[in-house]
Scaffold this active site. Structure first.
Site, PDB file in Angstrom:
ATOM      1  N   PRO A 228       0.828  -1.212   0.000  1.00 33.57           N
ATOM      2  CG  PRO A 228      -0.694  -1.552   1.717  1.00 33.57           C
ATOM      3  CD  PRO A 228       0.620  -2.043   1.200  1.00 33.57           C
ATOM      4  N   PRO A 229       0.285   2.383  -0.362  1.00 26.69           N
ATOM      5  CG  PRO A 229      -0.973   3.889  -1.613  1.00 26.69           C
ATOM      6  CD  PRO A 229      -1.068   2.572  -0.936  1.00 26.69           C
ATOM      7  CB  THR A 231       3.995   0.300   3.300  1.00 26.97           C
ATOM      8  OG1 THR A 231       4.168   0.120   1.883  1.00 26.97           O
ATOM      9  CG2 THR A 231       2.515   0.216   3.632  1.00 26.97           C
ATOM     10  N   GLY A 232       6.764   2.350   2.868  1.00 26.99           N
ATOM     11  CA  GLY A 232       8.224   2.410   2.917  1.00 26.99           C
ATOM     12  C   GLY A 232       8.929   1.725   1.778  1.00 26.99           C
ATOM     13  CE  LYS A 233       5.087   0.747  -2.781  1.00 27.39           C
ATOM     14  NZ  LYS A 233       4.187   1.288  -1.738  1.00 27.39           N
ATOM     15  CB  THR A 234      10.392   5.246  -2.182  1.00 22.41           C
ATOM     16  OG1 THR A 234       9.324   5.049  -3.109  1.00 22.41           O
ATOM     17  CG2 THR A 234      11.461   6.107  -2.829  1.00 22.41           C
ATOM     18  CG  HIS A 450     -26.713  11.263  13.040  1.00 26.06           C
ATOM     19  ND1 HIS A 450     -27.481  10.919  11.957  1.00 26.06           N
ATOM     20  CD2 HIS A 450     -25.478  10.758  12.786  1.00 26.06           C
ATOM     21  CE1 HIS A 450     -26.753  10.244  11.094  1.00 26.06           C
ATOM     22  NE2 HIS A 450     -25.519  10.141  11.560  1.00 26.06           N
ATOM     23  CD  GLU A 451     -22.202  12.000  15.069  1.00 27.43           C
ATOM     24  OE1 GLU A 451     -21.618  10.919  15.297  1.00 27.43           O
ATOM     25  OE2 GLU A 451     -22.342  12.464  13.930  1.00 27.43           O
ATOM     26  CG  HIS A 454     -23.482   6.704  14.577  1.00 26.41           C
ATOM     27  ND1 HIS A 454     -23.678   5.720  13.646  1.00 26.41           N
ATOM     28  CD2 HIS A 454     -23.701   7.883  13.934  1.00 26.41           C
ATOM     29  CE1 HIS A 454     -23.997   6.262  12.484  1.00 26.41           C
ATOM     30  NE2 HIS A 454     -24.017   7.579  12.625  1.00 26.41           N
TER      31      HIS A 454
END
Length: 671
Positions: A228-229, A231-234, A450-451, A454
């Site tokens: 995923p974007p 995550t430390g690939k570069t 509303h809250e 939830h």
């Protein structure tokens, strides 16, 4: 490239010849031209000393007297202050006559009428033809020199304006070698232990290849980093560049894309030619999906053909004839599902390393890296921060730490406190707090119920994520928000998804229970539950009527199809089952709230008074949850809940991360 310096002798010699023969040509350009009438007027005034007429070109040079020359010089200085830089002209004026005989007759007539005039005349031939030819040759040589210097020397090099004309097919990769100091090492990469181990082995192979080759091992051709974007690939690639101590070529997949046909393939050839020349070497291509997309999708033409040519050349360079060199290709992408199968096969990208979202202990290590650069307060608990950020990537954690430091500076704090981190997460996830937003009391009361709906449903059902914080302070596009902390799990059961849908519909159910009508404030809730129910029926196979069938296509080819993988009858059944799931859970939410109406009113009233309530307030009204494990202290908020569409560990973690915070709009989403 020619290593010898440029020889300036011949250009200087040519320039000297040109200046010698063209001096008169360029100097004469400053002589003012007059008419015959103007000349004879000057002659009658006694300002002309001599006139020299030329038979060949019907021109004449006029030479003034000393007094007239001084007046002319003053006039020229007033016109142009730089006139003195030009060479002195051979004549003061020049003129064109029509007929030499008539011109001379008029000259004699005026002189006869004015005996005091001392003007003389000469008739001669114009400059020699050889001189004119030499001048033209000199001008031509000068133009050729300009063309050679500008177009062939300046533009053929990597720099200078227009340098792409002759180097457009050259690789744009940036080379890092022993001369460049890269400060990033594997010590700077926190977490990612499995990925680091795989990549470190590649670096070790380049340094100590005999350790592997003596056992019959071969160097891997390619290493693909997928995840995923954020995550430390570069970052892993930067660490490889800092650790490998071999030439490292870094570029992006978009660097191969150009409007000219054949440029991409040419750049691939040039890139591998440079890498082979410096072997052993590493090539890193970031965002390889720009050129590695599967071929033949959609039957596009034009630019698609050029991209396919670039991909074909890359496939040949990675594993074709004459590729027995120590060149390793590293690549990174978050769209591995759309890459061409020929690119992913063994022999090209031998290893596919999945860079996953960090676990709890890895998030703790990442926090240590980023918090080491921040001046922290003593009450900041790093373990607490790690526990409250499930599903966060390394980039998310870095952004959290930076935002906390900015908020601390804005509040004039000497150190970054725990409250700064809480405010930072609220700012990142919920958006900017709108303190001055005007809300009518009736709308504020509706948002509070509303809250509260939830919060009540999530507290009273077993599998819903435990609520942590509820607020009716407007943030971003939301008029209210509820934050949850889900457990870190890899699988989700049918009952858990039912409870989550029921809790999400609790806001609209509360409006129906209290006010007898509903509003548009549940837009994000409805979008979320619709996607969840659709995933249960069409993707996960969690519906009895549809059965154990999944219409999900992990290869990504379905996005190019206009038809659906099921019949119209099945489509009707799917729509019916999705509606049944949602409506059943909505009725369930209405029943739960009707049974606990007094507690719902108490919670909404407390929310109207305090605007922000926490877990302790719910325990005071509803009591402790019997099925809840012991929770930590009140944590921070997190990101908005989204639907997960793949049954993988990665997506379950992403679901956990997204469901930590569920900002619910109180009517703001549709504005």
């Amino acid at each position: 490239m020619n290593n010898k310096g440029f020889n300036w002798f011949f250009p200087i010699a040519i320039m000297g010849i040109i200046l010698y023969f063209a001096m008169g040509f360029f100097g004469s350009s400053d002589i003012q031209e007059i008419t015959e009438e103007e000349y004879f007027t000057l002659m009658q005034e006694g300002k002309v000393q001599n006139v020299k007429a030329y038979r060949d070109n019907y021109t004449a040079d006029v030479f003034l007297t000393a007094t007239a020359k001084k007046e002319l010089a003053k006039t020229n200085e007033q016109k142009s202050p730089f006139s003195g830089l030009n060479p002195a002209p051979s004549a003061d004026y020049t003129l064109k006559y029509g007929d030499l005989r008539l011109f001379l007759e008029k000259f004699d007539k005026i002189k006869a009428e004015n005996p005091q005039l001392t003007t003389t005349k000469n008739v001669d031939r114009a400059g020699s033809a050889m001189q004119e030819i030499l001048i033209q040759i000199g001008i031509g040589l000068f133009i050729m020199f300009i063309i050679y210097f500008v177009f062939f020397r300046r533009m053929a090099g990597p720099g200078g304006p227009g340098g792409q004309i002759f180097s457009i097919g050259k690789s744009r990769a940036k080379l890092f070698d022993e001369k460049d100091k890269i400060n990033v090492t594997f010590k700077d990469v926190a977490g990612l232990e499995g990925a680091k181990e795989e990549v470190q082995e590649v670096v070790d192979f380049l340094k100590n290849s005999e350790k592997y080759t003596k056992l019959g091992g071969k160097i891997p051709k390619g290493v693909l980093l997928v995840g995923p974007p954020g995550t430390g690939k570069t970052l892993l690639a930067k660490a490889v560049a800092g650790e490998a101590k071999v030439p490292f070529f870094s570029l992006s997949g978009s660097d191969f894309v150009e409007m000219f046909v054949g440029v991409g393939a040419s750049r691939v050839r040039d890139l591998f030619a440079q890498a082979k020349a410096k072997s052993p070497a590493i090539i890193f291509i970031d965002e390889i999906d720009a050129i590695g997309r599967a071929r033949g999708k959609g039957n596009f033409t034009g630019g698609n053909d050029e991209r396919e040519n670039t991909l074909n050349q890359l496939l040949t360079e990675m594993d074709g004839f004459g590729t027995d060199t120590n060149v390793i290709v590293m690549a990174a992408t978050n769209r591995a599902d759309i890459l061409d199968k020929a690119l992913m096969r063994a022999g090209r990208f031998d290893r596919s390393i999945y860079v996953d979202l960090p676990e709890l202990h890895e998030r703790r290590q990442i926090l240590d890296v980023h918090l080491s650069k921040i001046k922290l307060d003593d009450n900041v608990d790093r373990d607490f921060l790690a526990k409250q950020t499930p599903g966060f990537s390394g980039a998310d954690i870095a952004n959290l730490c930076n935002e906390a430091a900015l908020i601390a500076a804005r509040n004039n704090h000497e150190t970054v406190t725990k409250q700064d981190f809480l405010d930072a997460v609220d700012r990142i996830i919920g958006g900017l707090e709108k303190k001055n937003k005007a809300i009518k009391p009736s709308e504020k009361r509706r948002v509070a119920y509303h809250e509260a709906g939830h919060a009540a449903i999530s507290w009273l059902v077993e599998h819903a994520a435990p609520l942590l914080k509820v607020t009716i302070v407007p943030r971003g596009r939301s008029l209210g928000a509820a934050w949850y902390l889900p457990e870190e799990r890899s699988l989700t059961t049918t009952e858990q998804m039912y409870d989550e849908i029921c809790a999400t519909l609790g806001g609209r159910a509360a409006e129906q229970t209290v006010f007898g009508n509903i509003s548009t404030g549940a837009l994000s809730d409805l979008e979320r539950v619709t996607k969840q129910a659709q995933a249960m029926v069409t993707i996960y196979g969690l519906n009895d009527k549809i059965g154990n069938i999944s219409y999900y296509d992990s290869s990504g080819q379905s996005e190019y199809n206009f038809g659906k993988p099921y019949s119209n009858e099945t489509a009707k059944l799917i729509d019916s089952e999705i509606s049944k799931i949602i409506e059943h859970q909505y009725v369930r939410a209405l029943e739960i709230l009707a049974t606990n109406r007094d507690k719902l009113d108490a919670l909404a009233q407390k929310l109207l008074e305090k605007e922000v309530i926490f877990r302790e307030d719910l325990e005071e009204i509803f009591g402790k949850r019997a099925w809840d494990p012991e929770l930590t202290e009140t944590p921070v908020s997190n990101k908005e809940n989204k639907l997960v569409e793949e049954v993988t560990v990665e997506d379950q973690k992403q679901e956990e991360k997204n469901s930590i915070a569920s900002p619910e709009s109180g009517g703001g989403d549709q504005l």
